[in-house]
Enzyme design. Sequence first.
Site, PDB file in Angstrom:
ATOM      1  N   ASN A  87       0.649  -1.316  -0.125  1.00 49.01           N
ATOM      2  CA  ASN A  87       0.139  -0.060   0.012  1.00 49.01           C
ATOM      3  C   ASN A  87       0.724   0.973  -0.043  1.00 49.01           C
ATOM      4  O   ASN A  87       1.860   1.078   0.536  1.00 49.01           O
ATOM      5  CB  ASN A  87      -0.857   0.050   1.349  1.00 49.01           C
ATOM      6  N   GLU A 103       0.517   4.849   0.598  1.00 45.95           N
ATOM      7  CA  GLU A 103      -0.515   5.763   0.912  1.00 45.95           C
ATOM      8  C   GLU A 103      -0.568   7.526   0.500  1.00 45.95           C
ATOM      9  O   GLU A 103       0.708   8.111   0.104  1.00 45.95           O
ATOM     10  CB  GLU A 103      -0.707   6.139   2.290  1.00 45.95           C
ATOM     11  N   GLU A 126      -2.724  -4.817  -3.039  1.00 44.36           N
ATOM     12  CA  GLU A 126      -3.419  -5.214  -4.534  1.00 44.36           C
ATOM     13  C   GLU A 126      -3.472  -4.853  -5.658  1.00 44.36           C
ATOM     14  O   GLU A 126      -2.747  -5.114  -6.578  1.00 44.36           O
ATOM     15  CB  GLU A 126      -4.639  -5.578  -4.193  1.00 44.36           C
TER      16      GLU A 126
HETATM   17 ZN   LIG Z   1      -8.067  -2.546  -1.589  1.00 47.26          ZN
END
Ligand SMILES: [Zn+2]
Length: 128
Positions: free
Chosen positions: A44, A46, A57
Amino acid sequence: MEGLVKDLYALAEAARENAYAPYSGFKVGAALLTKDGKVYTGVNVENASFGATLCAERAAFAKAVSEGKREFAAIAVAAGSEKEAIPCGICRQFMYELAPEIVVITGTDKDLLNTAKLEDLLPLGFRL
Ligand SMILES: [Zn+2]
Protein backbone atom coordinates in the site's frame (compact mmCIF):
# COMPACT_ATOMS: atom_id res chain seq x y z
CA MET A 1 -1.51 -26.11 -3.83
CA GLU A 2 -1.13 -25.73 -0.07
CA GLY A 3 2.63 -25.14 -0.30
CA LEU A 4 2.10 -22.64 -3.06
CA VAL A 5 -0.51 -20.81 -1.00
CA LYS A 6 1.89 -20.55 1.94
CA ASP A 7 4.77 -19.46 -0.27
CA LEU A 8 2.71 -16.74 -1.89
CA TYR A 9 1.52 -15.51 1.49
CA ALA A 10 5.12 -15.44 2.76
CA LEU A 11 6.10 -13.25 -0.20
CA ALA A 12 3.21 -10.90 0.56
CA GLU A 13 4.23 -10.74 4.20
CA ALA A 14 7.85 -9.99 3.24
CA ALA A 15 6.74 -7.25 0.84
CA ARG A 16 5.02 -5.40 3.72
CA GLU A 17 8.39 -4.09 4.77
CA ASN A 18 8.26 -1.62 1.88
CA ALA A 19 4.73 -0.42 2.53
CA TYR A 20 4.33 3.35 2.75
CA ALA A 21 1.71 3.83 5.44
CA PRO A 22 2.63 6.89 7.50
CA TYR A 23 -1.01 7.83 8.17
CA SER A 24 -2.70 4.57 9.08
CA GLY A 25 0.34 2.58 10.16
CA PHE A 26 -1.46 -0.35 8.52
CA LYS A 27 1.18 -1.96 6.32
CA VAL A 28 -0.08 -4.34 3.66
CA GLY A 29 1.78 -6.52 1.20
CA ALA A 30 0.47 -8.46 -1.76
CA ALA A 31 1.97 -11.17 -3.94
CA LEU A 32 0.34 -11.81 -7.30
CA LEU A 33 0.98 -15.07 -9.13
CA THR A 34 0.63 -15.09 -12.91
CA LYS A 35 -0.54 -18.17 -14.76
CA ASP A 36 2.96 -18.53 -16.21
CA GLY A 37 4.47 -18.71 -12.75
CA LYS A 38 5.85 -15.23 -12.12
CA VAL A 39 5.18 -13.33 -8.90
CA TYR A 40 4.71 -9.58 -8.63
CA THR A 41 4.58 -8.00 -5.21
CA GLY A 42 2.91 -4.78 -4.18
CA VAL A 43 2.43 -2.66 -1.08
CA ASN A 44 0.00 0.00 0.00
CA VAL A 45 1.15 3.50 -0.86
CA GLU A 46 -0.67 6.11 1.18
CA ASN A 47 -1.04 9.78 0.34
CA ALA A 48 -1.81 12.95 2.29
CA SER A 49 -4.78 13.26 -0.05
CA PHE A 50 -6.28 10.04 1.29
CA GLY A 51 -8.33 9.28 -1.81
CA ALA A 52 -5.11 8.97 -3.79
CA THR A 53 -3.94 6.06 -1.64
CA LEU A 54 -3.12 2.88 -3.56
CA CYS A 55 -3.75 -0.54 -2.05
CA ALA A 56 -1.17 -3.32 -2.19
CA GLU A 57 -3.31 -5.48 -4.49
CA ARG A 58 -3.63 -2.76 -7.11
CA ALA A 59 0.08 -1.93 -6.84
CA ALA A 60 0.92 -5.57 -7.59
CA PHE A 61 -1.52 -5.69 -10.50
CA ALA A 62 -0.16 -2.43 -11.94
CA LYS A 63 3.37 -3.83 -11.88
CA ALA A 64 2.35 -7.07 -13.57
CA VAL A 65 0.16 -5.43 -16.21
CA SER A 66 2.96 -2.95 -16.90
CA GLU A 67 5.19 -5.93 -17.68
CA GLY A 68 2.66 -7.28 -20.16
CA LYS A 69 1.02 -9.88 -17.92
CA ARG A 70 -2.69 -10.49 -18.39
CA GLU A 71 -3.41 -13.91 -16.87
CA PHE A 72 -3.43 -14.40 -13.13
CA ALA A 73 -3.90 -17.41 -10.89
CA ALA A 74 -3.79 -16.17 -7.31
CA ILE A 75 -3.04 -13.22 -5.06
CA ALA A 76 -2.04 -13.28 -1.41
CA VAL A 77 -2.60 -10.29 0.84
CA ALA A 78 -0.84 -9.94 4.19
CA ALA A 79 -1.07 -7.34 6.93
CA GLY A 80 0.72 -8.97 9.81
CA SER A 81 -0.41 -11.25 12.56
CA GLU A 82 -3.05 -9.04 14.14
CA LYS A 83 -5.40 -8.24 11.29
CA GLU A 84 -6.49 -10.17 8.24
CA ALA A 85 -6.45 -7.90 5.20
CA ILE A 86 -9.49 -8.62 3.07
CA PRO A 87 -9.40 -6.78 -0.28
CA CYS A 88 -11.47 -3.60 -0.29
CA GLY A 89 -14.31 -3.05 -2.74
CA ILE A 90 -12.22 -1.00 -5.16
CA CYS A 91 -9.58 -3.73 -5.32
CA ARG A 92 -12.21 -6.42 -5.86
CA GLN A 93 -13.55 -4.55 -8.86
CA PHE A 94 -10.01 -3.75 -10.05
CA MET A 95 -9.03 -7.43 -9.97
CA TYR A 96 -12.33 -8.49 -11.53
CA GLU A 97 -11.42 -6.59 -14.69
CA LEU A 98 -8.44 -8.83 -15.41
CA ALA A 99 -8.90 -11.90 -13.29
CA PRO A 100 -12.51 -12.65 -12.36
CA GLU A 101 -11.59 -16.21 -11.39
CA ILE A 102 -8.50 -15.37 -9.34
CA VAL A 103 -8.01 -17.05 -5.97
CA VAL A 104 -7.56 -14.63 -3.06
CA ILE A 105 -5.44 -15.75 -0.13
CA THR A 106 -5.69 -13.93 3.20
CA GLY A 107 -4.93 -14.62 6.83
CA THR A 108 -2.82 -13.70 9.79
CA ASP A 109 -0.40 -16.62 9.80
CA LYS A 110 0.96 -18.90 7.11
CA ASP A 111 -0.55 -21.86 8.92
CA LEU A 112 -3.98 -20.26 9.18
CA LEU A 113 -4.86 -19.03 5.72
CA ASN A 114 -8.16 -18.52 3.98
CA THR A 115 -8.68 -18.88 0.26
CA ALA A 116 -11.65 -17.55 -1.66
CA LYS A 117 -12.55 -17.10 -5.28
CA LEU A 118 -12.90 -13.47 -6.28
CA GLU A 119 -16.27 -14.27 -7.85
CA ASP A 120 -17.49 -15.16 -4.36
CA LEU A 121 -16.04 -11.96 -2.85
CA LEU A 122 -17.53 -9.86 -5.65
CA PRO A 123 -20.68 -11.34 -7.10
CA LEU A 124 -21.98 -9.45 -10.12
CA GLY A 125 -18.81 -7.44 -10.74
CA PHE A 126 -19.16 -4.56 -13.14
CA ARG A 127 -18.29 -4.96 -16.82
CA LEU A 128 -18.73 -2.69 -19.80
ZN1 LIG B 1 -7.99 -2.08 -1.84
